[in-house]
Design an enzyme around this catalytic site. Structure first.
Site, short mmCIF file in Angstrom:
data_model
loop_
_atom_site.label_atom_id
_atom_site.label_comp_id
_atom_site.label_asym_id
_atom_site.label_seq_id
_atom_site.Cartn_x
_atom_site.Cartn_y
_atom_site.Cartn_z
N VAL A 5 -3.75 -1.84 -10.76
CA VAL A 5 -4.65 -0.98 -10.19
C VAL A 5 -4.07 0.38 -10.60
O VAL A 5 -2.74 0.83 -10.07
CB VAL A 5 -4.92 -1.03 -9.07
CG1 VAL A 5 -5.74 -0.10 -8.43
CG2 VAL A 5 -5.51 -2.60 -8.46
N LYS A 6 -4.80 1.32 -11.07
CA LYS A 6 -4.15 2.68 -11.49
C LYS A 6 -4.45 3.66 -10.24
O LYS A 6 -5.44 3.84 -9.70
CB LYS A 6 -4.82 3.39 -12.64
CG LYS A 6 -4.46 2.84 -13.89
CD LYS A 6 -5.01 3.55 -15.28
CE LYS A 6 -4.40 4.48 -15.81
NZ LYS A 6 -4.86 5.15 -17.02
N ILE A 7 -3.36 4.42 -9.66
CA ILE A 7 -3.41 5.09 -8.65
C ILE A 7 -2.90 6.48 -9.21
O ILE A 7 -1.65 6.46 -9.66
CB ILE A 7 -2.45 4.80 -7.48
CG1 ILE A 7 -2.79 3.15 -7.12
CG2 ILE A 7 -2.61 5.55 -6.38
CD1 ILE A 7 -4.04 3.04 -6.29
#
Ligand code: G3P
Length: 244
Positions: A98-100
């Site tokens: 998951v890209k944050i």
């Protein structure tokens, strides 16, 4: 040994090459060609590719790519909502990272969210990083056994007139004590960046299909390349019917 022989071929590199994009056909091609070891995308690439349904696209990619990491980005400005989106993306498949983004648009730090999600065991890709202070902040809050990509936008750093290589080298030093937190050279500008990343021992670089295509030229004979270029000029001038 000629200098050409010393230029490594793509397949011989230690660095893991990821493909950066949002075009499903290119993703399938790259996957089937077997050259890349993962996939990244972002909302801007998805918008450019004309994607209108985020989860449909994500599921299509994950149906094809089941055994390599796929990074999918949250896109809200409130951290609570990013948290909710992160869990939905994480639950799509075991190979999702998951890209944050490192902050929201108000420059508020995403570090507490990163700490929380990573503490819960989600695999993260921390994105839009451009400073060593940001790298250190992320490093501090990641659990020792965290699985994460630390995406430093070397190309954008270079766009600002700064040499990204020493910054990337220092980022590697910062991250070394937590081997699951891998530095990812993001936003390369040219094929040579793949070799620069390889030479400093950066574990991952993500490249667009056009940069990857150019990298297939590594080691090409320069006399041959020169002649091809001359022929290209000649043929294009002819095709256009230019006269002086
Ligand atoms: O991997 C990062 C990339 O998607 C952003 O690259 O070219 O917009 O700086 P760029």
């Amino acid at each position: 040994m000629s200098p050409e022989d010393q230029i490594p071929r793509l397949r011989d590199l230690r660095i893991k090459i990821f493909s950066d994009g949002a075009d499903l056909d290119s993703i399938i091609d790259a996957y089937q060609a077997g050259l890349v070891k993962g996939f990244t995308t972002n909302p801007t690439l998805m918008a450019k590719a004309g994607i209108t349904h985020y989860l449909t696209f994500a599921r299509e990619v994950l149906r094809v790519v089941t055994d390599l990491p796929v990074s999918l980005e949250v896109f809200d400005d409130e951290f609570d909502e990013m948290y909710r989106q992160a869990h939905i993306l994480n639950d799509l498949a075991p190979n999702v990272y998951v890209k944050i983004p490192i902050t929201n648009t108000k420059a508020e730090s995403a570090i507490p969210l990163i700490a929380k999600l990573s503490g819960e065991g989600l695999k993260l890709n921390i994105t839009a990083i451009m400073t060593l202070a940001q790298v250190r902040d992320v490093f501090e809050v990641l659990p020792d056994d965290a699985k994460a990509f630390i995406s430093v936008f070397a190309g954008r750093i270079a766009d600002s007139g700064r040499d990204p290589v020493p910054i990337m080298q220092e980022a590697l030093d910062v991250l070394r004590p937590k081997p699951g937190a891998e530095l990812l050279w993001a936003s390369p500008r040219e094929a040579l960046n793949i070799l620069q990343a390889e030479w400093i021992g950066c574990p991952i670089i993500t490249v667009t299909p056009d940069v990857l295509k150019k990298a297939q030229l590594f080691g090409k004979d320069l006399d041959e390349f020169s002649l091809e270029t001359v022929k290209m000029f000649y043929n294009d001038a002819k095709k256009s019917g230019f006269r002086i």
